[in-house]
Design a protein around this motif. Sequence first.
Motif, PDB file in Angstrom:
ATOM      1  N   LEU A   1       0.832  -1.189  -0.099  1.00  0.00           N
ATOM      2  CA  LEU A   1       0.010  -0.210   0.046  1.00  0.00           C
ATOM      3  C   LEU A   1       0.881   1.112  -0.009  1.00  0.00           C
ATOM      4  CD1 LEU A   1      -2.834  -0.913   2.397  1.00  0.00           C
ATOM      5  CD2 LEU A   1      -3.024  -0.788   0.105  1.00  0.00           C
ATOM      6  N   LYS A   2       2.068   1.295   0.815  1.00  0.00           N
ATOM      7  CA  LYS A   2       2.865   2.384   0.803  1.00  0.00           C
ATOM      8  C   LYS A   2       3.402   2.832  -0.559  1.00  0.00           C
ATOM      9  CE  LYS A   2       4.121   3.108   5.617  1.00  0.00           C
ATOM     10  NZ  LYS A   2       5.127   3.449   6.493  1.00  0.00           N
ATOM     11  N   TYR A   3       3.855   1.860  -1.163  1.00  0.00           N
ATOM     12  CA  TYR A   3       4.511   1.649  -2.581  1.00  0.00           C
ATOM     13  C   TYR A   3       3.413   2.175  -3.586  1.00  0.00           C
ATOM     14  CZ  TYR A   3       8.911  -0.128  -1.236  1.00  0.00           C
ATOM     15  OH  TYR A   3      10.047  -0.487  -0.635  1.00  0.00           O
ATOM     16  N   GLU A   4       2.233   1.691  -3.599  1.00  0.00           N
ATOM     17  CA  GLU A   4       1.227   2.149  -4.270  1.00  0.00           C
ATOM     18  C   GLU A   4       0.951   3.657  -4.333  1.00  0.00           C
ATOM     19  OE1 GLU A   4      -2.183  -0.581  -3.670  1.00  0.00           O
ATOM     20  OE2 GLU A   4      -1.149  -2.067  -4.882  1.00  0.00           O
TER      21      GLU A   4
ATOM     22  N   THR B   1      13.480  14.749  -4.035  1.00  0.00           N
ATOM     23  CA  THR B   1      12.414  14.793  -2.850  1.00  0.00           C
ATOM     24  C   THR B   1      11.783  13.196  -2.898  1.00  0.00           C
ATOM     25  OG1 THR B   1      11.970  16.910  -2.826  1.00  0.00           O
ATOM     26  CG2 THR B   1      10.420  15.487  -1.976  1.00  0.00           C
ATOM     27  N   LEU B   2      11.436  12.819  -4.272  1.00  0.00           N
ATOM     28  CA  LEU B   2      10.891  11.435  -4.526  1.00  0.00           C
ATOM     29  C   LEU B   2      11.742  10.386  -4.292  1.00  0.00           C
ATOM     30  CD1 LEU B   2       8.692  12.113  -7.498  1.00  0.00           C
ATOM     31  CD2 LEU B   2       7.723  11.747  -5.335  1.00  0.00           C
TER      32      LEU B   2
ATOM     33  N   LYS C   1       1.402   6.545  -6.834  1.00  0.00           N
ATOM     34  CA  LYS C   1       0.427   7.499  -7.154  1.00  0.00           C
ATOM     35  C   LYS C   1       1.032   8.897  -7.193  1.00  0.00           C
ATOM     36  CE  LYS C   1      -3.446   4.918  -6.003  1.00  0.00           C
ATOM     37  NZ  LYS C   1      -4.739   4.842  -5.086  1.00  0.00           N
ATOM     38  N   LYS C   2       1.866   9.066  -6.060  1.00  0.00           N
ATOM     39  CA  LYS C   2       2.403  10.509  -5.844  1.00  0.00           C
ATOM     40  C   LYS C   2       3.435  10.729  -6.910  1.00  0.00           C
ATOM     41  CE  LYS C   2       4.501  13.159  -2.204  1.00  0.00           C
ATOM     42  NZ  LYS C   2       5.202  13.136  -0.773  1.00  0.00           N
ATOM     43  N   TYR C   3       4.225   9.770  -7.353  1.00  0.00           N
ATOM     44  CA  TYR C   3       5.175  10.003  -8.093  1.00  0.00           C
ATOM     45  C   TYR C   3       4.584  10.414  -9.487  1.00  0.00           C
ATOM     46  CZ  TYR C   3       8.941   8.685 -11.435  1.00  0.00           C
ATOM     47  OH  TYR C   3       9.808   8.741 -12.468  1.00  0.00           O
ATOM     48  N   ASP C   4       3.534   9.409  -9.994  1.00  0.00           N
ATOM     49  CA  ASP C   4       2.820   9.750 -11.315  1.00  0.00           C
ATOM     50  C   ASP C   4       2.043  10.951 -11.370  1.00  0.00           C
ATOM     51  OD1 ASP C   4       3.662   7.197 -12.090  1.00  0.00           O
ATOM     52  OD2 ASP C   4       1.466   6.189 -11.331  1.00  0.00           O
ATOM     53  N   SER C   5       1.497  11.537 -10.090  1.00  0.00           N
ATOM     54  CA  SER C   5       1.072  12.982  -9.898  1.00  0.00           C
ATOM     55  C   SER C   5       2.062  14.059 -10.352  1.00  0.00           C
ATOM     56  CB  SER C   5       0.167  13.039  -8.973  1.00  0.00           C
ATOM     57  OG  SER C   5      -0.205  14.282  -8.730  1.00  0.00           O
TER      58      SER C   5
END
Length: 171
Positions: A46-49, A98-99, A53-57
């Motif tokens: 879940l954390k990686y998902e 940051t990512l 999502k944050k990365y994709d956004s």
Amino acid sequence: MKKIPLLIATAIMAVSCQQDKIAYVDNTELIKEYQEKIDLENKYKLKYEEFQKKYDSASTAFTKEAEAFQNSAKGMSQSKQQEQYNALMQKRQQMAQTLQQEEQAINQQSAQEVDSLVKKIRTFVKDYGQNNGYTFILAENEGGNVFYGEETKDITEEVLRELNNNYNSKK
């Protein structure tokens, strides 16, 4: 008087005939099927998902910003284009950094929890062995610590059942 040596010989034979209680567990199966490990995997999945999502956004937002820059750059002077391009690249670099730090933190936290889990399993198996009168509990794994063991000496299922019961009772 003749019975004393016979008694001593019988006692010595009884002591020497005691066999060590030895068993083995399949480490791979034990860890794979342990409910706490399954829960831990799900937690980090879940954390990686969420991270993805944050990365994709962030990536999508940056792509839009880069496209907007390309469209508006046509009407700018060369120095203004260079200035905005440099600002955009700096923003991209900061975002990537940051990512990357966030991903490393998740990986490090996951590794620490897995290490802790492995230590917990080892301690449990040790306590299980002591509480159930085993002299040795060997570890079978893909590396081959146990090359052969009678099926009757495999206590993986028993240990796994106890381990999961212990974990579930603490939930």
